[in-house]
Design an enzyme around this catalytic site. Structure first.
Site, PDB file in Angstrom:
ATOM      1  NE  ARG A  26     -11.299  -2.677  -1.822  1.00 54.06           N
ATOM      2  CZ  ARG A  26     -10.292  -3.191  -1.910  1.00 54.06           C
ATOM      3  NH1 ARG A  26      -9.366  -3.973  -2.829  1.00 54.06           N
ATOM      4  NH2 ARG A  26      -9.094  -2.167  -1.402  1.00 54.06           N
TER       5      ARG A  26
ATOM      6  NE  ARG B 133      -0.715  -5.995  -1.389  1.00 56.01           N
ATOM      7  CZ  ARG B 133      -2.022  -5.720  -1.420  1.00 56.01           C
ATOM      8  NH1 ARG B 133      -2.416  -6.343  -1.978  1.00 56.01           N
ATOM      9  NH2 ARG B 133      -2.414  -4.470  -2.177  1.00 56.01           N
TER      10      ARG B 133
ATOM     11  CD  GLU C  92      -8.680  -8.670  -3.664  1.00 57.39           C
ATOM     12  OE1 GLU C  92      -7.325  -7.979  -3.595  1.00 57.39           O
ATOM     13  OE2 GLU C  92      -9.836  -8.635  -2.948  1.00 57.39           O
TER      14      GLU C  92
ATOM     15  CG  ASN D   8      -2.312  -5.275  -6.283  1.00 56.70           C
ATOM     16  OD1 ASN D   8      -1.739  -5.127  -7.093  1.00 56.70           O
ATOM     17  ND2 ASN D   8      -2.613  -3.986  -5.448  1.00 56.70           N
ATOM     18  CG  ASP D   9      -4.620  -8.709  -2.014  1.00 53.60           C
ATOM     19  OD1 ASP D   9      -3.506  -8.996  -1.016  1.00 53.60           O
ATOM     20  OD2 ASP D   9      -5.082  -8.068  -1.924  1.00 53.60           O
TER      21      ASP D   9
ATOM     22  NE  ARG E 237      -6.976  -0.189  -3.384  1.00 54.59           N
ATOM     23  CZ  ARG E 237      -6.253  -0.086  -4.533  1.00 54.59           C
ATOM     24  NH1 ARG E 237      -6.145   0.761  -5.292  1.00 54.59           N
ATOM     25  NH2 ARG E 237      -5.286  -0.952  -4.770  1.00 54.59           N
TER      26      ARG E 237
ATOM     27  CG  HIS F  60      -2.310  -1.534   0.825  1.00 54.94           C
ATOM     28  ND1 HIS F  60      -2.328  -2.574   1.303  1.00 54.94           N
ATOM     29  CD2 HIS F  60      -3.199  -0.805   0.030  1.00 54.94           C
ATOM     30  CE1 HIS F  60      -3.171  -3.135   0.646  1.00 54.94           C
ATOM     31  NE2 HIS F  60      -3.490  -1.830  -0.477  1.00 54.94           N
TER      32      HIS F  60
ATOM     33  CB  CYS G 128      -9.059  -3.280  -9.781  1.00 54.97           C
ATOM     34  SG  CYS G 128      -9.506  -4.078  -8.449  1.00 54.97           S
TER      35      CYS G 128
HETATM   36  C1  PEP Z   1      -5.232  -5.909  -5.774  1.00 51.27           C
HETATM   37  O1  PEP Z   1      -5.479  -7.027  -3.995  1.00 51.27           O
HETATM   38  O2  PEP Z   1      -4.891  -6.769  -6.421  1.00 51.27           O
HETATM   39  C2  PEP Z   1      -6.174  -4.724  -5.130  1.00 51.27           C
HETATM   40  C3  PEP Z   1      -6.773  -3.983  -6.196  1.00 51.27           C
HETATM   41  O3  PEP Z   1      -6.437  -4.716  -3.867  1.00 51.27           O
HETATM   42  P1  PEP Z   1      -5.887  -4.062  -3.049  1.00 51.27           P
HETATM   43  O4  PEP Z   1      -4.358  -3.077  -3.550  1.00 51.27           O
HETATM   44  O5  PEP Z   1      -6.178  -2.808  -2.367  1.00 51.27           O
HETATM   45  O6  PEP Z   1      -5.264  -5.030  -1.486  1.00 51.27           O
HETATM   46 MG    MG Z   2      -6.850  -7.149  -3.039  1.00 52.52          MG
END
Ligand code: PEP
Ligand code: MG
Length: 571
Positions: A335, A459, A425, A448-449, A299, A197, A496
């Site tokens: 979300r 991550r 995810e 990402n997840d 988010r 993040h 996303c």
């Molecule tokens: C992801 O996991 O790709 C996502 C968009 O959600 P976040 O990064 O907020 O976990």
């Molecule tokens: Mg995520």
């Protein structure tokens, strides 16, 4: 650089493009527990200790208020409320009495403050979920007062009036709530991967950033550095000529991209809506300026990260409405709260100790424990969209199986939300996307997840950056399976995660069958320009080539070979 001085270059992962130069300002680590010391024992000693403790608490209160005013001036009125409430706690007369009683018992000021807070802390911690969530605020005030009394650096992100490069071990999203993007010219962190993040916030703020740079631990406060968020380098003590050349290159690229406008499409006109990821109304200006066609990921937890209590219905409605109103002809995909793991919300604590929070109660799992929070959010969303032309779509994070998808769709139906979707995810959800599709209207792949879970690479851990790479062929396979299931069931399939903002990978995703891309606003122009220079057939060939590769690097190279216009964009 003066003659004879060896250049020092630190390297990490460049996660937010552009260059920034300035003096290093460090985020201080935790404040030590003060020793169990006593004062001299006389009445005069006690008076002196009490005066010192009172001064420290008052200074903390004044600092918090000043910080709140600065945040409000930068457009974050919520932060002012939170910090104002903390200032009131620091001035609480009951707390002052507790400190005085400790000092009368012979304890020195710093320890007396620590002990008096411990009493309050225990009371709050056992007083139900709402008050327990305020413990973090109380700890922060205690640490600030103790830091003053011990003469050690203040915890958290320091305030400055001049531009600076923020250097930290890692940044919690709440740390950044009061940062002024006009003053932070770059971020450098020891930890954090490309999808952490910290990286996402840096991109959202349009601030160059390098993460996973362990050597930055040695950078002294005030050292001048040049951060290149495209190359992933931190140049220590750069010559002025180097700084101005880097800033010029960064500006030239920005102006090339300013020429890329209009809806997203491949060169042969295959439409790919380009949407923005936002964390609240504060991100709208950047999204609109970058030509976002809507929001592909709102988010919502970012609105409440620094909050000790659940937001009211009216406040939620206002925050959602502000974002919906910005795109009257477009869509906004909201979300529901993704609390837990790296985004803890004080008012939604995990039920117990979690040795592996990323595998614990987060996202929809957490909301199922607190159905009243989910239904309040969905109801606020329905109300917020009433009378607007914007298409509201609502999706749940961290969905694993059909049962969860069904639960979420039912909760949406009950609240009057028309277009429910789910994030993909979790690898299990991608593998069985065909089973999940009939339950909802759309998928949005959170790469990402999905990458974190597919590669079993947290991550948050900088050392695992190599595995937190959506170019890993296994991740591409999971995206392909999801997109194929979406085509078979006539569902939309967006991406996303941060992969959508990579101008090369974006072409590959489109070639895999992804129907829209959502990213941090500063990434939009380059992705738009990259798509506009390639046909759908080229994107498809790039996707086949990438999936045929055996490593992430080979996938990158193979895809690039099918995308001939990349060099025009300096890629
Ligand atoms: C992801 O996991 O790709 C996502 C968009 O959600 P976040 O990064 O907020 O976990
Ligand atoms: Mg995520």
């Amino acid at each position: 650089m003066p003659d004879g001085r060896a250049a020092r270059m630190l390297t990490g992962a460049g996660v937010s493009p552009g260059a920034g130069a300035g003096p290093v300002v460090r985020v201080a680590g935790s404040v030590p527990e003060p020793p169990a010391a006593t004062h001299g024992g006389t009445a005069e000693d006690a008076r002196g200790e009490k005066a010192a403790a009172t001064r420290a608490l008052e200074a903390v209160a004044a600092d918090l208020e000043a910080c709140g005013e600065r945040a409000a001036a930068a457009g974050n009125a919520d932060a002012r409320d939170v910090l104002g409430a903390q200032a009131l706690m620091a001035r609480d007369p009951g707390l002052a009495d507790g400190v005085a009683a400790q000092i009368d018992g012979g304890t020195a000021a710093a320890r007396a403050v620590y002990e008096a807070f411990a009493v309050y802390r225990a009371v709050l911690a056992s007083a139900g979920e709402y008050l327990a969530a305020r413990v973090a605020d109380l700890d922060d005030i205690r640490d600030r007062a103790v830091a003053r009394l011990l003469g050690v650096p203040m915890p958290g992100v320091p305030q400055r009036d001049e531009p600076f490069v923020l250097v930290a071990r890692d940044l919690a999203p709440a740390d950044t709530a009061v940062l002024d993007p006009a003053l932070v010219v770059a971020f450098v962190t020891e930890e954090g991967g490309p999808t952490s993040h910290t990286a996402i916030l840096a991109r959202t703020m349009g601030v160059p950033a390098v993460v996973a740079c362990p050597e930055c631990a040695d950078l002294a406060e005030g050292t001048r550095v040049l951060v290149d968020g495209t190359a992933g380098t931190v140049h220590v003590d750069p010559a002025e000529t180097e700084v101005s050349a880097a800033l010029r290159r960064s500006a030239a690229r920005a102006s090339l991209l300013a020429e890329s406008t209009g809806p997203g499409a491949t060169r042969d006109g295959h439409a790919v809506p380009l949407l923005a990821n936002v964390g609240g109304p504060q991100d709208l200006d950047a999204a609109l300026a970058a030509g976002a066609e809507g929001v592909g990921l709102y988010r919502t937890e970012f609105l409440f990260l620094d909050r000790a209590h659940a937001p009211s219905d009216a406040e939620q409605e206002a925050a959602y409405r502000a974002v919906l109103e910005a795109f009257p002809q477009g869509k906004v995909v909201v979300r529901t709260l993704d609390a837990g793991a790296d985004k803890p919300l004080a008012f939604l604590p995990p039920p117990g100790e979690e040795p592996n929070p990323a595998l614990g109660e987060r996202g929809l799992r957490m909301l199922r424990r607190h159905p009243e929070v989910l239904s309040a959010q969905l109801t606020a969303l329905r109300r917020a969209s009433a009378g607007l032309t914007t298409r509201l779509e609502v999706m749940a994070p961290m969905v694993t199986d059909v049962e969860e998808a069904r639960y979420f769709a039912a909760a949406c139906a009950e609240a009057g939300i028309d277009h429910p979707g789910i994030m993909i995810e979790v690898p299990a959800a991608a593998l069985r996307a065909g089973d999940l599709a009939p339950e909802v209207e759309f998928f949005s792949v959170g790469t990402n997840d999905l990458t974190q879970y597919a590669c079993a690479a947290d991550r948050q851990i900088g050392g695992l950056a190599r595995l937190q790479d959506a170019w890993q062929p296994a991740v591409l396979d999971l995206v392909a399976l999801t997109a194929e299931a979406a085509v078979d069931t006539e569902r939309g399939c967006g991406v996303c995660g941060e992969a959508a903002g990579d101008p090369v990978l974006a072409c590959v995703l489109v070639g895999l069958g992804v129907t829209s891309l959502s990213m941090s606003a500063p990434s939009l122009p380059l992705v738009r320009a990259s798509l506009a220079r390639h046909t759908l057939a080229q994107c498809r060939r790039a996707a086949v080539a990438a999936r045929s590769a055996r490593t992430a690097d080979e996938a990158r190279t193979a895809a690039r070979a099918e995308l001939p216009a990349l060099p025009e964009l300096g890629l």
